[in-house]
Design an enzyme around this catalytic site. Structure first.
Site: not given
Length: 274
Positions: A55, A66
């Protein structure tokens, strides 16, 4: 749908791992951190040391999902002048040197700004397998559905412990390649234990007809990989790899990947567990 399914690079990579009696390992790297060249080198190191899929995250100025380590890396990449179109250089750099399926993980705004068709075309030309879209839900993805069919790209949507049965079904039906199961509510980051909710999310996705479910958020060592490999088709590792490249560069990424891959084997499991 059947034709597109046969061309899925992600599905092929996961099925290959399954045929070898193990779960697939998926490694995440932020594009442009610490540089575009380093991301490419680290991606190749991932593939050469046991990762089946890679990814590549597009740095974003407001990364809602995140954790601290990835945020710091993407902030640095942006400060160094990373632009969205450079993600195609990263993808091409990795796909031209390895057999790993390479997906781009991105919030939806950068794709819309470039143009969904244009982005999809360039991703396909770079050898990319598809997109993982954390903040895009199938109900709002008609343009992406069309472009992904047109260019033969995988579309990976996320499911979570909070997904209702209706949402789960809709997401599984819309996904191609695999379904991304978020194991915990909250932001990414290495954790000492993997939430038990992960197993329930995977079971719900399987029940909704998903053939390949990969678990992400919170995986940082081989024993956690082993735990997830018992019930999911793939294990996703992000933060631990980003910390590795930060602290020890490409060599550290290679070493961690090699270690993580030791937890993938499903041999020794009972038939029921496998």
């Amino acid at each position: 749908m059947t034709t597109a399914q046969t061309t899925s690079k992600s599905a092929a990579a996961i099925d290959k791992a399954r045929a070898e009696g193990r779960a697939a390992l998926i490694g995440y790297l932020p594009a442009g951190y610490p540089s575009v060249e380093d991301t490419i080198a680290a991606g190749i190191a991932l593939a050469e040391n046991g990762a089946d899929l890679i990814e590549i995250g597009i740095p974003y100025s407001d990364p809602v999902m995140d954790g601290q380590v990835i945020q710091a890396a993407t902030t640095e990449a942006l400060a160094n002048g990373f632009t969205v179109s450079q993600v195609f250089d990263v993808v091409q750099g990795i796909t031209s040197s390895t057999d790993a399926a390479v997906l781009v993980m991105t919030y939806w705004n950068p794709v819309v700004r470039m143009g969904v068709d244009e982005f999809s075309r360039r991703l396909a030309e770079a050898g990319g397998a598809g997109l993982i879209t954390p903040d895009l839900i199938p109900d709002e993805a008609s343009e992406w559905m069309e472009a992904s069919d047109k260019y033969g790209l995988d579309r990976v949507f996320l499911v979570a412990p909070s997904s209702t049965p209706e949402r789960m079904q809709r997401t599984v039906d819309a996904s191609r390649g695999f379904v991304y199961a978020v194991s915990i509510m909250g932001v990414t980051g290495a954790r000492t234990s993997v939430s038990t909710a992960a197993k329930d999310v995977v079971a719900a996705a399987h029940a909704a007809g998903a053939d390949r479910v990969c678990v992400g958020l919170g995986v940082s060592n081989a024993s956690q990989v082993r735990e997830i490999a018992a019930y999911a088709e793939g294990v996703i590792v992000g933060t631990a790899l980003v910390a590795a490249i930060r602290d020890g560069g490409v060599d550290a990424v290679a070493a961690l990947t090699k270690d993580l891959s030791t937890g993938l084997s499903r041999s020794g499991l009972t038939e029921e567990e496998a």
